[in-house]
Design an enzyme around this catalytic site. Structure first.
Site, PDB file in Angstrom:
ATOM      1  N   GLY A 172     -81.939 -22.846 -27.181  1.00 48.11           N
ATOM      2  CA  GLY A 172     -81.390 -24.089 -27.727  1.00 48.11           C
ATOM      3  C   GLY A 172     -80.000 -23.902 -28.296  1.00 48.11           C
ATOM      4  CG  ASP A 173     -79.156 -24.818 -31.447  1.00 50.62           C
ATOM      5  OD1 ASP A 173     -79.236 -26.037 -31.622  1.00 50.62           O
ATOM      6  OD2 ASP A 173     -79.959 -24.007 -31.921  1.00 50.62           O
TER       7      ASP A 173
ATOM      8  CE  LYS B 292     -80.326 -29.149 -24.722  1.00 51.83           C
ATOM      9  NZ  LYS B 292     -80.627 -27.971 -25.522  1.00 51.83           N
TER      10      LYS B 292
ATOM     11  CE  LYS C 284     -66.701 -29.068 -24.490  1.00 47.48           C
ATOM     12  NZ  LYS C 284     -66.147 -27.789 -24.083  1.00 47.48           N
TER      13      LYS C 284
ATOM     14  N   GLY D 281     -80.604 -31.199 -32.040  1.00 44.92           N
ATOM     15  CA  GLY D 281     -79.319 -31.474 -32.667  1.00 44.92           C
ATOM     16  C   GLY D 281     -78.226 -31.276 -31.653  1.00 44.92           C
ATOM     17  CG  HIS D 282     -77.463 -33.239 -28.349  1.00 48.63           C
ATOM     18  ND1 HIS D 282     -77.779 -32.059 -27.752  1.00 48.63           N
ATOM     19  CD2 HIS D 282     -78.257 -34.170 -27.787  1.00 48.63           C
ATOM     20  CE1 HIS D 282     -78.740 -32.262 -26.871  1.00 48.63           C
ATOM     21  NE2 HIS D 282     -79.052 -33.532 -26.875  1.00 48.63           N
TER      22      HIS D 282
ATOM     23  CB  THR E 138     -87.143 -28.932 -37.206  1.00 51.31           C
ATOM     24  OG1 THR E 138     -88.094 -29.734 -36.488  1.00 51.31           O
ATOM     25  CG2 THR E 138     -86.358 -28.083 -36.222  1.00 51.31           C
TER      26      THR E 138
ATOM     27  CD  GLN F  91     -86.456 -29.483 -28.810  1.00 54.55           C
ATOM     28  OE1 GLN F  91     -87.081 -30.112 -27.989  1.00 54.55           O
ATOM     29  NE2 GLN F  91     -85.819 -30.074 -29.788  1.00 54.55           N
TER      30      GLN F  91
ATOM     31  CB  THR G  33     -90.310 -27.099 -29.440  1.00 57.80           C
ATOM     32  OG1 THR G  33     -90.519 -28.339 -30.126  1.00 57.80           O
ATOM     33  CG2 THR G  33     -90.030 -27.354 -27.954  1.00 57.80           C
TER      34      THR G  33
ATOM     35  N   PRO H  22     -78.757 -20.935 -40.878  1.00 48.91           N
ATOM     36  CG  PRO H  22     -78.427 -19.089 -42.276  1.00 48.91           C
ATOM     37  CD  PRO H  22     -79.151 -20.396 -42.173  1.00 48.91           C
TER      38      PRO H  22
ATOM     39  CG  LEU I 126     -65.425 -16.946 -22.230  1.00 52.17           C
ATOM     40  CD1 LEU I 126     -66.511 -15.891 -22.037  1.00 52.17           C
ATOM     41  CD2 LEU I 126     -64.706 -17.196 -20.905  1.00 52.17           C
TER      42      LEU I 126
HETATM   43  P1  IMP Z   1     -90.383 -27.711 -33.897  1.00 48.35           P
HETATM   44  O1  IMP Z   1     -89.756 -28.188 -32.632  1.00 48.35           O
HETATM   45  O2  IMP Z   1     -89.845 -28.414 -35.115  1.00 48.35           O
HETATM   46  O3  IMP Z   1     -91.889 -27.739 -33.847  1.00 48.35           O
HETATM   47  O4  IMP Z   1     -89.988 -26.162 -34.087  1.00 48.35           O
HETATM   48  C1  IMP Z   1     -90.475 -25.157 -33.204  1.00 48.35           C
HETATM   49  C2  IMP Z   1     -89.399 -24.126 -32.906  1.00 48.35           C
HETATM   50  O5  IMP Z   1     -88.380 -24.708 -32.099  1.00 48.35           O
HETATM   51  C3  IMP Z   1     -88.689 -23.593 -34.144  1.00 48.35           C
HETATM   52  O6  IMP Z   1     -88.386 -22.222 -33.936  1.00 48.35           O
HETATM   53  C4  IMP Z   1     -87.401 -24.402 -34.191  1.00 48.35           C
HETATM   54  O7  IMP Z   1     -86.374 -23.730 -34.887  1.00 48.35           O
HETATM   55  C5  IMP Z   1     -87.101 -24.527 -32.716  1.00 48.35           C
HETATM   56  N1  IMP Z   1     -86.281 -25.691 -32.379  1.00 48.35           N
HETATM   57  C6  IMP Z   1     -86.676 -26.967 -32.329  1.00 48.35           C
HETATM   58  N2  IMP Z   1     -85.654 -27.754 -31.954  1.00 48.35           N
HETATM   59  C7  IMP Z   1     -84.604 -26.966 -31.739  1.00 48.35           C
HETATM   60  C8  IMP Z   1     -83.258 -27.183 -31.293  1.00 48.35           C
HETATM   61  O8  IMP Z   1     -82.817 -28.304 -30.991  1.00 48.35           O
HETATM   62  N3  IMP Z   1     -82.462 -26.082 -31.206  1.00 48.35           N
HETATM   63  C9  IMP Z   1     -82.923 -24.830 -31.483  1.00 48.35           C
HETATM   64  N4  IMP Z   1     -84.157 -24.576 -31.891  1.00 48.35           N
HETATM   65  C10 IMP Z   1     -84.996 -25.628 -32.010  1.00 48.35           C
END
Ligand code: IMP
Length: 427
Positions: A12-13, A16, A18, A40-41, A128, A223, A238, A303, A331
Protein backbone atom coordinates in the site's frame (compact mmCIF):
# COMPACT_ATOMS: atom_id res chain seq x y z
CA UNK A 1 -13.80 -0.45 -24.88
CA UNK A 2 -11.85 -1.64 -21.94
CA UNK A 3 -11.91 -1.62 -18.22
CA UNK A 4 -8.51 -0.89 -16.70
CA UNK A 5 -7.45 -1.98 -13.22
CA UNK A 6 -4.96 -0.18 -10.98
CA UNK A 7 -3.51 -2.08 -8.03
CA UNK A 8 -0.75 -1.55 -5.49
CA UNK A 9 2.10 -4.04 -5.91
CA UNK A 10 3.46 -3.92 -2.34
CA UNK A 11 1.85 -3.14 1.04
CA UNK A 12 0.00 0.00 0.00
CA UNK A 13 0.82 3.70 -0.22
CA UNK A 14 2.60 3.22 -3.54
CA UNK A 15 1.00 6.34 -5.01
CA UNK A 16 -2.04 4.88 -6.75
CA UNK A 17 -3.94 8.12 -6.41
CA UNK A 18 -1.36 9.91 -8.50
CA UNK A 19 -1.44 7.26 -11.22
CA UNK A 20 -5.22 7.33 -11.33
CA UNK A 21 -5.13 11.06 -11.51
CA UNK A 22 -2.58 10.79 -14.34
CA UNK A 23 -5.05 8.77 -16.42
CA UNK A 24 -7.94 10.89 -15.22
CA UNK A 25 -8.77 12.95 -18.27
CA UNK A 26 -8.90 9.85 -20.50
CA UNK A 27 -11.21 7.98 -18.17
CA UNK A 28 -14.98 8.30 -17.90
CA UNK A 29 -15.52 6.35 -14.66
CA UNK A 30 -13.22 5.74 -11.69
CA UNK A 31 -14.42 2.92 -9.46
CA UNK A 32 -13.31 2.08 -5.95
CA UNK A 33 -14.02 -1.63 -5.58
CA UNK A 34 -12.68 -2.70 -2.17
CA UNK A 35 -11.78 -1.42 1.28
CA UNK A 36 -13.18 1.69 2.86
CA UNK A 37 -11.83 4.68 4.73
CA UNK A 38 -8.78 2.65 5.77
CA UNK A 39 -7.24 3.82 2.51
CA UNK A 40 -5.42 7.06 1.98
CA UNK A 41 -4.68 8.68 -1.34
CA UNK A 42 -2.77 11.91 -1.49
CA UNK A 43 -3.18 13.80 -4.74
CA UNK A 44 -1.33 17.04 -5.38
CA UNK A 45 -2.70 19.38 -8.04
CA UNK A 46 -0.82 22.63 -8.38
CA UNK A 47 -0.51 24.11 -4.88
CA UNK A 48 -3.43 22.08 -3.61
CA UNK A 49 -3.01 18.81 -1.73
CA UNK A 50 -5.99 16.49 -1.33
CA UNK A 51 -6.03 13.58 1.10
CA UNK A 52 -8.81 11.19 0.15
CA UNK A 53 -9.81 8.16 2.19
CA UNK A 54 -13.12 6.90 0.95
CA UNK A 55 -13.82 8.79 -2.25
CA UNK A 56 -12.21 7.53 -5.48
CA UNK A 57 -9.51 9.89 -6.68
CA UNK A 58 -11.48 10.42 -9.92
CA UNK A 59 -13.58 12.82 -7.88
CA UNK A 60 -10.91 15.44 -8.61
CA UNK A 61 -11.17 15.09 -12.38
CA UNK A 62 -13.87 17.18 -14.02
CA UNK A 63 -16.01 15.10 -16.37
CA UNK A 64 -15.18 11.83 -14.65
CA UNK A 65 -17.86 9.92 -12.75
CA UNK A 66 -16.55 8.54 -9.44
CA UNK A 67 -18.17 5.28 -8.33
CA UNK A 68 -18.09 3.47 -4.99
CA UNK A 69 -18.70 -0.17 -5.91
CA UNK A 70 -20.45 -3.01 -4.13
CA UNK A 71 -17.15 -4.36 -2.78
CA UNK A 72 -16.54 -1.30 -0.61
CA UNK A 73 -17.51 -0.87 3.05
CA UNK A 74 -18.81 2.64 3.63
CA UNK A 75 -18.63 4.85 6.69
CA UNK A 76 -21.35 7.32 5.82
CA UNK A 77 -20.20 10.01 8.26
CA UNK A 78 -16.78 9.92 6.65
CA UNK A 79 -18.31 9.99 3.19
CA UNK A 80 -20.20 13.22 3.90
CA UNK A 81 -17.23 14.70 5.72
CA UNK A 82 -15.10 14.17 2.59
CA UNK A 83 -17.81 15.44 0.28
CA UNK A 84 -18.26 18.58 2.40
CA UNK A 85 -14.50 19.14 2.56
CA UNK A 86 -14.14 18.96 -1.22
CA UNK A 87 -17.22 21.09 -1.91
CA UNK A 88 -15.82 23.76 0.43
CA UNK A 89 -12.72 23.83 -1.80
CA UNK A 90 -14.80 24.20 -4.96
CA UNK A 91 -14.76 20.56 -6.14
CA UNK A 92 -18.05 19.37 -7.61
CA UNK A 93 -18.98 15.99 -6.10
CA UNK A 94 -22.50 15.73 -7.50
CA UNK A 95 -21.59 13.01 -10.02
CA UNK A 96 -20.64 10.51 -7.33
CA UNK A 97 -22.44 7.15 -7.52
CA UNK A 98 -22.70 4.67 -4.66
CA UNK A 99 -23.65 1.01 -5.03
CA UNK A 100 -26.90 0.03 -3.33
CA UNK A 101 -25.15 -3.23 -2.46
CA UNK A 102 -22.14 -1.73 -0.69
CA UNK A 103 -22.00 -2.54 3.01
CA UNK A 104 -22.21 0.12 5.68
CA UNK A 105 -19.85 0.40 8.65
CA UNK A 106 -22.00 0.57 11.77
CA UNK A 107 -20.72 2.04 15.00
CA UNK A 108 -20.62 -1.35 16.74
CA UNK A 109 -18.10 -2.53 14.14
CA UNK A 110 -15.80 0.42 14.75
CA UNK A 111 -15.96 -0.46 18.44
CA UNK A 112 -15.25 -4.16 17.82
CA UNK A 113 -12.26 -3.31 15.58
CA UNK A 114 -10.61 -1.12 18.20
CA UNK A 115 -11.27 -3.28 21.21
CA UNK A 116 -10.34 -6.53 19.41
CA UNK A 117 -6.93 -5.10 18.55
CA UNK A 118 -6.35 -4.21 22.18
CA UNK A 119 -7.27 -7.73 23.25
CA UNK A 120 -4.92 -9.28 20.69
CA UNK A 121 -1.96 -7.61 22.42
CA UNK A 122 1.28 -8.68 20.77
CA UNK A 123 -0.69 -10.58 18.10
CA UNK A 124 -2.45 -7.42 16.94
CA UNK A 125 -2.75 -6.69 13.20
CA UNK A 126 -2.24 -2.95 13.53
CA UNK A 127 -5.55 -2.15 11.82
CA UNK A 128 -6.62 1.38 11.08
CA UNK A 129 -9.41 0.99 13.65
CA UNK A 130 -12.06 2.06 11.16
CA UNK A 131 -14.26 -1.05 11.54
CA UNK A 132 -13.22 -2.51 8.19
CA UNK A 133 -12.53 -6.12 9.24
CA UNK A 134 -15.64 -6.58 11.41
CA UNK A 135 -17.85 -5.12 8.64
CA UNK A 136 -16.47 -7.55 6.05
CA UNK A 137 -16.87 -10.34 8.60
CA UNK A 138 -20.57 -9.42 8.92
CA UNK A 139 -20.88 -9.44 5.13
CA UNK A 140 -19.51 -12.99 4.92
CA UNK A 141 -21.55 -13.98 7.96
CA UNK A 142 -24.64 -12.63 6.17
CA UNK A 143 -25.53 -10.22 8.95
CA UNK A 144 -24.24 -7.09 7.18
CA UNK A 145 -26.14 -3.85 6.61
CA UNK A 146 -26.19 -2.63 3.02
CA UNK A 147 -26.72 0.86 1.65
CA UNK A 148 -30.13 -0.14 0.26
CA UNK A 149 -31.29 -1.17 3.75
CA UNK A 150 -31.10 2.41 4.99
CA UNK A 151 -34.14 3.38 2.95
CA UNK A 152 -36.54 0.95 4.59
CA UNK A 153 -36.83 1.45 8.34
CA UNK A 154 -38.58 -1.85 8.95
CA UNK A 155 -35.99 -3.90 7.11
CA UNK A 156 -33.15 -1.90 8.63
CA UNK A 157 -34.48 -2.51 12.13
CA UNK A 158 -34.72 -6.25 11.50
CA UNK A 159 -31.20 -6.38 10.14
CA UNK A 160 -29.70 -4.30 12.94
CA UNK A 161 -31.51 -6.50 15.48
CA UNK A 162 -30.00 -9.58 13.84
CA UNK A 163 -26.51 -8.11 13.76
CA UNK A 164 -26.65 -6.83 17.33
CA UNK A 165 -27.78 -10.21 18.60
CA UNK A 166 -24.24 -11.31 17.83
CA UNK A 167 -22.26 -8.07 17.97
CA UNK A 168 -23.93 -6.92 21.19
CA UNK A 169 -22.94 -10.16 22.89
CA UNK A 170 -19.39 -9.86 21.60
CA UNK A 171 -19.06 -6.32 22.88
CA UNK A 172 -20.63 -6.91 26.28
CA UNK A 173 -19.73 -10.51 27.12
CA UNK A 174 -16.30 -10.85 25.54
CA UNK A 175 -14.97 -7.33 25.59
CA UNK A 176 -16.89 -5.96 28.55
CA UNK A 177 -18.05 -2.87 26.63
CA UNK A 178 -21.48 -1.30 26.32
CA UNK A 179 -23.23 -2.20 23.07
CA UNK A 180 -25.31 0.43 21.28
CA UNK A 181 -29.05 -0.20 21.21
CA UNK A 182 -30.99 -1.19 18.09
CA UNK A 183 -32.90 2.11 18.20
CA UNK A 184 -29.70 4.15 18.51
CA UNK A 185 -28.06 2.34 15.59
CA UNK A 186 -31.12 2.53 13.35
CA UNK A 187 -31.57 6.23 14.10
CA UNK A 188 -27.94 6.97 13.35
CA UNK A 189 -27.96 5.08 10.06
CA UNK A 190 -31.35 6.45 9.01
CA UNK A 191 -30.24 10.02 9.70
CA UNK A 192 -28.15 9.86 6.52
CA UNK A 193 -30.69 8.22 4.24
CA UNK A 194 -32.27 11.29 2.70
CA UNK A 195 -28.99 12.94 1.86
CA UNK A 196 -27.55 9.70 0.56
CA UNK A 197 -30.42 8.80 -1.77
CA UNK A 198 -29.38 10.82 -4.87
CA UNK A 199 -26.01 9.07 -5.01
CA UNK A 200 -27.30 5.50 -4.73
CA UNK A 201 -27.85 3.29 -7.78
CA UNK A 202 -27.18 -0.08 -9.38
CA UNK A 203 -23.54 0.61 -10.17
CA UNK A 204 -23.06 -2.77 -11.87
CA UNK A 205 -25.67 -1.83 -14.46
CA UNK A 206 -24.29 1.71 -14.75
CA UNK A 207 -20.78 0.43 -15.47
CA UNK A 208 -21.88 -2.38 -17.79
CA UNK A 209 -23.82 0.12 -19.89
CA UNK A 210 -20.91 2.55 -19.89
CA UNK A 211 -18.62 -0.17 -21.27
CA UNK A 212 -21.24 -1.04 -23.90
CA UNK A 213 -21.19 2.60 -25.01
CA UNK A 214 -17.42 2.44 -25.41
CA UNK A 215 -16.55 4.49 -22.34
CA UNK A 216 -13.41 3.86 -20.31
CA UNK A 217 -13.78 2.51 -16.77
CA UNK A 218 -10.86 2.61 -14.36
CA UNK A 219 -11.03 0.26 -11.37
CA UNK A 220 -8.89 1.55 -8.54
CA UNK A 221 -7.85 -0.83 -5.74
CA UNK A 222 -7.59 0.26 -2.16
CA UNK A 223 -4.63 -1.15 -0.17
CA UNK A 224 -2.41 -3.50 -2.17
CA UNK A 225 -1.42 -7.00 -3.27
CA UNK A 226 0.34 -8.03 -0.06
CA UNK A 227 -2.60 -6.78 2.02
CA UNK A 228 -5.10 -8.82 -0.02
CA UNK A 229 -7.05 -11.22 2.21
CA UNK A 230 -6.22 -14.19 -0.06
CA UNK A 231 -2.91 -13.31 -1.66
CA UNK A 232 -1.34 -11.11 0.99
CA UNK A 233 0.72 -11.84 4.08
CA UNK A 234 -2.21 -13.34 5.98
CA UNK A 235 -3.21 -12.70 8.75
CA UNK A 236 -1.41 -9.35 8.54
CA UNK A 237 -3.70 -8.16 5.77
CA UNK A 238 -6.81 -6.12 5.27
CA UNK A 239 -10.14 -7.94 4.98
CA UNK A 240 -10.89 -7.35 1.30
CA UNK A 241 -9.64 -8.42 -2.15
CA UNK A 242 -7.13 -5.79 -3.20
CA UNK A 243 -5.82 -7.63 -6.27
CA UNK A 244 -7.17 -7.45 -9.82
CA UNK A 245 -9.55 -10.36 -9.19
CA UNK A 246 -11.25 -8.26 -6.53
CA UNK A 247 -11.91 -5.61 -9.16
CA UNK A 248 -14.41 -7.97 -10.79
CA UNK A 249 -16.29 -9.08 -7.69
CA UNK A 250 -16.16 -5.62 -6.14
CA UNK A 251 -17.65 -3.89 -9.16
CA UNK A 252 -19.63 -6.48 -11.12
CA UNK A 253 -17.42 -5.98 -14.18
CA UNK A 254 -16.45 -9.40 -15.59
CA UNK A 255 -12.81 -10.42 -16.26
CA UNK A 256 -13.45 -10.58 -20.01
CA UNK A 257 -13.86 -6.80 -20.08
CA UNK A 258 -10.56 -6.00 -18.40
CA UNK A 259 -7.61 -5.66 -20.73
CA UNK A 260 -5.06 -3.67 -18.78
CA UNK A 261 -3.75 -4.09 -15.23
CA UNK A 262 -1.48 -1.34 -13.99
CA UNK A 263 0.49 -2.01 -10.81
CA UNK A 264 1.94 0.84 -8.82
CA UNK A 265 5.23 0.04 -7.17
CA UNK A 266 7.39 2.34 -5.09
CA UNK A 267 11.13 2.55 -5.90
CA UNK A 268 11.63 1.19 -2.36
CA UNK A 269 9.17 -0.55 -0.01
CA UNK A 270 6.97 0.61 2.86
CA UNK A 271 4.51 -1.01 5.19
CA UNK A 272 2.13 0.28 7.87
CA UNK A 273 0.95 -1.95 10.68
CA UNK A 274 2.31 -5.29 11.81
CA UNK A 275 3.54 -8.30 9.85
CA UNK A 276 6.62 -9.63 8.06
CA UNK A 277 8.68 -7.33 5.84
CA UNK A 278 11.95 -8.94 4.68
CA UNK A 279 13.73 -5.81 3.39
CA UNK A 280 12.77 -3.59 6.34
CA UNK A 281 15.52 -1.26 7.54
CA UNK A 282 15.69 -0.45 11.23
CA UNK A 283 18.64 1.86 10.85
CA UNK A 284 19.65 5.27 9.51
CA UNK A 285 18.91 4.14 5.93
CA UNK A 286 15.31 3.38 6.93
CA UNK A 287 15.12 6.79 8.59
CA UNK A 288 16.55 8.34 5.42
CA UNK A 289 13.79 6.80 3.27
CA UNK A 290 11.10 7.82 5.79
CA UNK A 291 12.31 11.42 5.89
CA UNK A 292 13.06 11.85 2.18
CA UNK A 293 9.87 10.06 1.15
CA UNK A 294 7.73 11.64 3.86
CA UNK A 295 6.51 8.19 4.82
CA UNK A 296 3.75 8.88 7.31
CA UNK A 297 0.26 7.38 6.91
CA UNK A 298 -2.38 9.53 5.17
CA UNK A 299 -5.13 7.94 7.24
CA UNK A 300 -3.58 7.39 10.65
CA UNK A 301 -0.42 9.56 10.54
CA UNK A 302 1.61 6.54 11.66
CA UNK A 303 5.28 6.50 10.56
CA UNK A 304 5.64 3.88 7.83
CA UNK A 305 8.18 1.07 8.06
CA UNK A 306 10.68 1.48 5.21
CA UNK A 307 13.00 -0.86 3.30
CA UNK A 308 14.67 -1.58 -0.02
CA UNK A 309 12.95 -2.57 -3.28
CA UNK A 310 12.03 -6.23 -3.35
CA UNK A 311 11.86 -7.88 -6.77
CA UNK A 312 10.44 -11.12 -5.33
CA UNK A 313 7.36 -9.17 -4.25
CA UNK A 314 7.13 -7.30 -7.54
CA UNK A 315 7.27 -10.58 -9.52
CA UNK A 316 4.60 -12.04 -7.27
CA UNK A 317 2.39 -8.98 -7.78
CA UNK A 318 2.92 -9.24 -11.55
CA UNK A 319 1.84 -12.87 -11.47
CA UNK A 320 -1.26 -12.71 -9.23
CA UNK A 321 -2.58 -9.51 -10.82
CA UNK A 322 -1.66 -10.17 -14.46
CA UNK A 323 0.20 -6.87 -14.59
CA UNK A 324 0.57 -5.26 -18.03
CA UNK A 325 2.35 -2.08 -16.87
CA UNK A 326 4.19 -0.96 -13.77
CA UNK A 327 4.28 2.63 -12.59
CA UNK A 328 7.44 3.09 -10.53
CA UNK A 329 6.89 5.92 -8.05
CA UNK A 330 9.15 8.08 -5.88
CA UNK A 331 12.41 7.35 -7.68
CA UNK A 332 13.56 10.85 -6.63
CA UNK A 333 13.54 9.75 -2.96
CA UNK A 334 16.59 7.54 -3.57
CA UNK A 335 18.78 10.50 -4.54
CA UNK A 336 21.76 10.90 -2.22
CA UNK A 337 22.53 7.23 -1.51
CA UNK A 338 26.00 5.87 -2.38
CA UNK A 339 24.65 2.40 -2.90
CA UNK A 340 21.08 1.25 -3.53
CA UNK A 341 20.52 -2.40 -2.60
CA UNK A 342 17.80 -4.35 -4.44
CA UNK A 343 16.44 -7.62 -3.07
CA UNK A 344 16.63 -10.30 -5.77
CA UNK A 345 15.78 -13.45 -3.76
CA UNK A 346 15.35 -14.71 -0.19
CA UNK A 347 17.48 -17.00 1.83
CA UNK A 348 15.29 -19.15 4.06
CA UNK A 349 17.34 -21.34 6.37
CA UNK A 350 20.00 -21.79 3.70
CA UNK A 351 17.57 -22.35 0.80
CA UNK A 352 17.37 -19.73 -1.94
CA UNK A 353 13.84 -18.65 -2.89
CA UNK A 354 13.30 -16.76 -6.15
CA UNK A 355 9.51 -16.76 -5.63
CA UNK A 356 7.33 -15.82 -2.65
CA UNK A 357 7.43 -18.70 -0.17
CA UNK A 358 3.93 -20.15 0.18
CA UNK A 359 4.56 -20.96 3.82
CA UNK A 360 3.99 -18.07 6.22
CA UNK A 361 6.77 -19.17 8.56
CA UNK A 362 9.25 -19.20 5.67
CA UNK A 363 8.28 -15.65 4.75
CA UNK A 364 8.78 -14.56 8.36
CA UNK A 365 12.28 -16.08 8.23
CA UNK A 366 13.17 -14.77 4.77
CA UNK A 367 16.53 -13.01 4.70
CA UNK A 368 16.90 -10.80 1.63
CA UNK A 369 19.66 -11.51 -0.87
CA UNK A 370 20.79 -8.12 -2.17
CA UNK A 371 22.43 -6.84 -5.30
CA UNK A 372 24.10 -3.49 -4.54
CA UNK A 373 23.63 -0.95 -7.31
CA UNK A 374 25.51 2.37 -7.53
CA UNK A 375 23.55 5.37 -6.26
CA UNK A 376 23.36 8.92 -7.61
CA UNK A 377 23.39 12.41 -6.15
CA UNK A 378 21.54 14.39 -8.83
CA UNK A 379 18.09 15.82 -8.17
CA UNK A 380 15.60 13.95 -10.36
CA UNK A 381 12.52 16.07 -9.75
CA UNK A 382 12.96 18.07 -12.96
CA UNK A 383 13.51 15.05 -15.22
CA UNK A 384 10.78 14.52 -17.80
CA UNK A 385 12.44 12.00 -20.15
CA UNK A 386 14.26 8.77 -19.36
CA UNK A 387 17.43 10.22 -20.89
CA UNK A 388 17.27 13.13 -18.42
CA UNK A 389 17.94 10.70 -15.56
CA UNK A 390 21.56 10.21 -14.43
CA UNK A 391 23.05 6.98 -15.75
CA UNK A 392 22.94 5.27 -12.33
CA UNK A 393 19.20 6.02 -11.98
CA UNK A 394 18.56 4.70 -15.50
CA UNK A 395 20.48 1.55 -14.62
CA UNK A 396 18.49 1.16 -11.41
CA UNK A 397 15.18 1.35 -13.30
CA UNK A 398 16.36 -1.11 -15.94
CA UNK A 399 17.71 -3.49 -13.32
CA UNK A 400 14.50 -3.65 -11.31
CA UNK A 401 12.39 -3.77 -14.48
CA UNK A 402 14.24 -6.85 -15.73
CA UNK A 403 13.42 -8.64 -12.45
CA UNK A 404 9.90 -7.41 -11.69
CA UNK A 405 7.90 -9.37 -14.24
CA UNK A 406 6.61 -6.46 -16.30
CA UNK A 407 7.61 -3.30 -18.07
CA UNK A 408 7.93 -0.01 -16.18
CA UNK A 409 5.84 2.37 -18.24
CA UNK A 410 5.84 5.46 -16.06
CA UNK A 411 8.38 6.71 -13.50
CA UNK A 412 7.39 9.18 -10.79
CA UNK A 413 9.99 11.77 -9.81
CA UNK A 414 7.94 14.01 -7.51
CA UNK A 415 4.49 14.55 -6.07
CA UNK A 416 3.16 16.91 -8.74
CA UNK A 417 0.96 15.67 -11.55
CA UNK A 418 3.55 16.52 -14.20
CA UNK A 419 6.55 15.09 -12.30
CA UNK A 420 6.54 11.86 -14.28
CA UNK A 421 8.55 10.24 -17.04
CA UNK A 422 6.34 8.41 -19.51
CA UNK A 423 8.23 5.61 -21.29
CA UNK A 424 5.11 3.90 -22.65
CA UNK A 425 1.85 5.86 -22.54
CA UNK A 426 -0.65 4.02 -20.34
CA UNK A 427 -3.34 4.66 -22.95
P1 IMP B 1 -7.53 -2.64 8.27
O1 IMP B 1 -7.65 -2.51 6.79
O2 IMP B 1 -7.88 -1.36 8.99
O3 IMP B 1 -8.29 -3.82 8.81
O4 IMP B 1 -5.99 -2.92 8.62
C1 IMP B 1 -5.35 -4.14 8.24
C2 IMP B 1 -3.93 -3.88 7.78
O5 IMP B 1 -3.94 -3.20 6.53
C3 IMP B 1 -3.11 -3.01 8.72
O6 IMP B 1 -1.77 -3.46 8.71
C4 IMP B 1 -3.19 -1.63 8.07
O7 IMP B 1 -2.10 -0.81 8.44
C5 IMP B 1 -3.15 -2.01 6.61
N1 IMP B 1 -3.77 -1.01 5.73
C6 IMP B 1 -5.08 -0.78 5.57
N2 IMP B 1 -5.27 0.19 4.66
C7 IMP B 1 -4.07 0.56 4.22
C8 IMP B 1 -3.60 1.50 3.25
O8 IMP B 1 -4.37 2.20 2.56
N3 IMP B 1 -2.25 1.60 3.09
C9 IMP B 1 -1.38 0.82 3.80
N4 IMP B 1 -1.76 -0.06 4.70
C10 IMP B 1 -3.09 -0.20 4.91
Amino acid sequence: MPAIVIVGAQWGDEGKGKATDHLGSQVDYVVKFNGGNNAGHTVVIGDEKYALHLLPSGILTPGCTPVIGNGVVVDIDVLFHEIDGLEARGIDTSKLKLSANAHVIADYNRQVDKVAERFLGSRKIGTTGRGIGPTYADKMNRIGIRVQDLFDEKILTQKVEGALELKGQILTKIYNRRAPSVEQTVAELRSHAERLAPYVCDTTLLLGQALDRGEVVLLEAGQATLLDVDHGTYPFVTSSSATSGGACTGSGIPPTRIDQVIAIVKAYTTRVGEGPFPTELNDDKGEFLRKQGFEFGTTTGRPRRCGWYDTVIARYAARVNGVTDFVLTKLDVLTGLDVVPVCVAYDVDGVRHEEMPVNQTDFHHAVPVYENLPGWSEDLTGCRAFEDLPKAAQDYVEYVEARSGGRISVIGVGPEREQAIVRHPLR
